[in-house]
Design an enzyme around this catalytic site. Structure first.
Site, short mmCIF file in Angstrom:
data_model
loop_
_atom_site.label_atom_id
_atom_site.label_comp_id
_atom_site.label_asym_id
_atom_site.label_seq_id
_atom_site.Cartn_x
_atom_site.Cartn_y
_atom_site.Cartn_z
N GLU A 60 -63.35 -10.33 19.26
CA GLU A 60 -63.59 -11.73 18.68
C GLU A 60 -63.91 -12.52 19.98
O GLU A 60 -64.33 -13.04 20.73
CB GLU A 60 -63.62 -12.29 17.69
CG GLU A 60 -63.55 -12.16 16.17
CD GLU A 60 -63.03 -10.72 15.74
OE1 GLU A 60 -62.31 -10.41 16.54
OE2 GLU A 60 -63.38 -10.01 14.31
N PHE A 83 -67.76 -14.69 10.39
CA PHE A 83 -67.28 -15.82 9.39
C PHE A 83 -66.25 -16.31 10.02
O PHE A 83 -65.44 -16.32 10.76
CB PHE A 83 -66.38 -15.21 8.22
CG PHE A 83 -66.78 -14.39 7.09
CD1 PHE A 83 -67.32 -12.82 7.50
CD2 PHE A 83 -66.65 -14.55 5.85
CE1 PHE A 83 -67.69 -12.29 6.41
CE2 PHE A 83 -67.10 -13.28 4.43
CZ PHE A 83 -68.00 -12.75 4.73
N HIS A 129 -62.02 -15.60 3.65
CA HIS A 129 -63.18 -16.20 4.13
C HIS A 129 -63.81 -17.09 3.53
O HIS A 129 -65.16 -16.64 3.01
CB HIS A 129 -63.78 -14.43 3.28
CG HIS A 129 -63.26 -13.25 4.41
ND1 HIS A 129 -62.25 -12.43 4.21
CD2 HIS A 129 -64.18 -11.97 5.07
CE1 HIS A 129 -61.72 -10.94 4.99
NE2 HIS A 129 -63.14 -11.35 5.13
#
Ligand SMILES: Cc1ncc(C[n+]2csc(CCOP(=O)(O)OP(=O)(O)O)c2C)c(N)n1
Lengths: 323, 323
Positions: A60, A83, A129
């Site tokens: 990421e 997410f 999450h």
């Protein structure tokens, strides 16, 4: 007018701007032939190919970094972080790079980067999450934040984001992807910093964010049956935040409840509440209330329903604030 | 000039001039820091000039460079004006970043100098993105990214090695291995003696070079640029060097062995290159003239910086966003 789901509206906004802007590039994981974890990129890979709809490695931080590198080179980029919980892994790139380069390099570079990140607060996917971390980013100067609650706003805000030159965090609650609204076929865009009144009322203002908007509308409907007229306001963007729009509603109703899925402590509600005290204190007929996610890690399974706000506890808050 | 040198006398003299320019600039910066004219901190690259000079001399004006807070040398080597860089160190409005960036944040896009960064390793993925933009736009440009041995332990370093190699972007990784990350020596931080080995693990051409030999660095960089420009990048260069006596002009740290502080002087690339030039026939007077020119140029840069105005607090809110 035709209706579109929020998923399809976002897809259409991306597709149209991909057609208009030959250098617009999408970076992320699972965005290629797979079409995105939640299907928002469906068909884009087939139309624009692997160079522009670029599936990449699971990292990421460097993915956002590459996106910034493209952006400062003058190529607009959309990066997907699957997410919102995973924004933590890219935090430096978002907070110290994207948000600040334009400012501290004396305006020599611009960062037309859009980071799309879904919130999955209402699916019971557990503590890593399910988070709504928007207030972290609102805290940092230099990031624009869109947090639409319906298909119409999502497309219009996405268009604005994809035509501007500033970094934008685009936050989408997956619970809303399947909800539909009227979306014109003609091109339109929605400016940042303009709240939208989704329901008019005179007794209490409910400012609702993202996935709590349908809950707020449902609670308002129930309240109406009990004779309480609730005004539901969706800020739509958090930076800039439409202080004036929220204050105008508050002046009309004299009461304010702010509702969001995010943790209570240092949530967006705290900031909105304080701003209203500073600008519209004299109009308050009751203390401002917050209906928020609880300050607990969101457990897996059905118990999440006890963590995020719902129409019942919002209705209770509405009833208590008018009494 | 010795017939053995692959470089022309003009090229050699250019390398010498840039090294002296940087040396004098850094000496002045340390002095200005001591006088309190540079607020915060400043990280001299004294003793490491051969690396930025050797690499940047292999690049064209439009090729891009990104570097670290220890990047004054990279900025000057890439062609930025000493006056606007010095003014930036003093955070004056005439600085390259209008006095917003300071010593650790330099940028001059007109010179292809896309910025120095104060978050260790964070600029490495940015450089990857810049290089990717060159590739996507089919521009025959090369991006060079300077970073230290400490940075090579960060996740973003590895993430970018992978992405750059995967996507074959025209990027040159330039590791300035100066033996220390603030106070931590490489033997306490690196699992293997050669950082270059890591790049080989990603299938990249990777070279170790004596970073205190400007000709060696330059020839290695030329070869790397040639490869990268023809789509055979990325390339990794590890330049072994020795850090100046302190991490920054500010740092008050001590070495266990005080002799460590003197180590850089014994391998100082500048007298070494000077000796080489003299022994191969360059006239001492010619070098003395270069020395004199650099002294004058930097004195003028200092005068310009000192006389320039500081930014007005009224400008603080300007330029957070483009629009
Ligand atoms: C992410 C991050 N961690 C820590 C620091 C503090 N810091 C600044 S410079 C530095 C040392 C870096 O060493 P190296 O990469 O070898 O570069 P050098 O300073 O030797 O040029 C550290 C730890 C920082 N700026 N950023």
């Amino acid at each position: 007018m035709r209706t579109l789901s929020m998923r399809d509206a976002l897809n259409e906004a991306l597709r149209e701007e991909m057609r208009n802007q030959p250098e617009l590039t999408l970076l992320g994981q699972d965005i290629g032939a797979y079409g995105g974890t939640f299907g928002v990129y469906k068909g884009l890979f087939d139309e624009f190919g692997p160079e522009r709809v670029r599936d990449g490695p699971l990292c990421e931080s460097a993915t956002v970094g590459f996106g910034i590198g493209l952006a400062i080179s003058g190529m607009r980029c959309v990066v997907e972080l699957e997410f919102m919980d995973f924004t933590t892994v890219a935090m430096d790139q978002i907070v110290n790079q994207a948000a600040k380069l334009h400012y501290f390099l004396g305006g020599q570079v611009t960062v037309p980067l859009l980071i799309r990140t879904p919130i999955v607060s209402r699916m019971g996917m557990g503590p890593q999450h399910s988070q709504s971390l928007e207030s972290w980013f609102m805290h940092v100067p230099g990031l624009k934040i869109a947090i639409p609650s319906n298909a119409y706003d999502a497309k219009g805000l996405m268009k604005t984001a994809l035509r501007g030159l500033d970094p934008v965090l685009f936050i989408e609650n997956v619970k809303l992807y399947g909800t539909s609204a009227e979306v014109p076929t003609e091109d339109y865009s929605i400016p940042f910093g303009k709240a939208r009144t989704l329901r008019e009322g005179t007794d209490v203002t409910v400012v609702a964010l993202s996935g709590t908007v349908p809950e707020a509308l449902a609670a308002a409907e129930s309240a109406a049956q009990a004779g309480i007229q609730v005004e539901v306001v969706d800020p739509r963007t958090l930076n800039p935040l439409d202080d004036a729009g929220i204050a105008a509603s508050l002046r009309k109703t004299g009461r304010l409840i702010i509702v969001h899925d995010a943790y209570r402590t240092c949530g967006v509600a705290a900031e909105i509440s304080q701003r209203m005290m500073e600008t519209a204190f004299d109009y308050l007929n009751a203390p401002i209330m917050r209906v928020t996610g609880l300050d607990v890690p969101v457990p897996s399974g059905a118990l999440y329903q006890n963590v995020v706000p719902n129409r019942e506890n919002l209705l209770q808050a509405i009833q208590s604030i008018v009494n | 000039m010795s017939a053995k040198s692959p470089l022309s006398p003009e090229e050699l003299l250019h390398l010498y001039r840039k090294m002296v320019q940087i040396r004098v600039f850094e000496e002045q910066a340390i002095e200005l820091f001591g006088k309190g004219l540079i607020t915060g901190t400043t990280h001299p690259c004294i003793g490491q000039e051969a690396i930025s000079v050797g690499v940047c001399a292999a690049l064209g004006r439009e090729d891009q460079v990104l570097a670290t807070y220890r990047g004054h040398g990279a900025a000057l080597a890439k062609g930025c004006s000493p006056a606007t860089i010095m003014a930036e160190l003093l955070t004056r409005t005439t600085g390259c970043c209008k006095g917003r960036g300071g010593s650790m944040h330099l940028c001059d896009t007109a010179q292809g100098f896309l910025g120095t960064n104060a978050i260790v390793a964070a600029h490495i993925p940015l450089a990857g993105g810049v290089a990717l933009s060159n590739k996507l736009r089919k521009k025959p440009l090369v991006t060079a990214c300077f970073f230290g041995d400490g940075a090579s332990c960060e996740g973003e370093f590895f993430e970018t090695l992978n992405m750059a190699a995967l996507w074959k972007v025209p990027l040159i990784f330039v590791c300035e291995n100066n033996g220390y990350a603030i106070s931590v020596p490489t033997n306490l931080s690196q699992a293997t003696p050669d950082i270059a080995d890591r790049a080989r693990g990603f299938g990249m051409t990777s070279v170790v070079v004596d970073g205190n030999d400007v000709v060696a660095v330059h020839l290695a960089a030329r070869a790397a640029v040639e490869e990268a420009r023809h789509g055979r990048g990325p390339i990794f260069l590890e330049c072994k060097t020795v850090r100046w006596e302190r991490h920054s002009a500010f740092s008050a740290g001590r070495y266990e062995d005080p002799e460590e502080a003197q180590k850089w002087k014994r391998v100082d690339p500048l007298p070494r290159f000077r000796e080489m030039l003299l022994s191969s026939g360059t006239a001492a007077a010619q070098l003395a003239k270069v020395d004199q020119d650099c002294q004058e140029e930097i004195a003028a840069a200092v005068a310009f910086a000192v006389q320039s105005p500081s930014p007005d607090a009224a400008s603080l809110y300007e330029g957070i966003f483009v629009e």
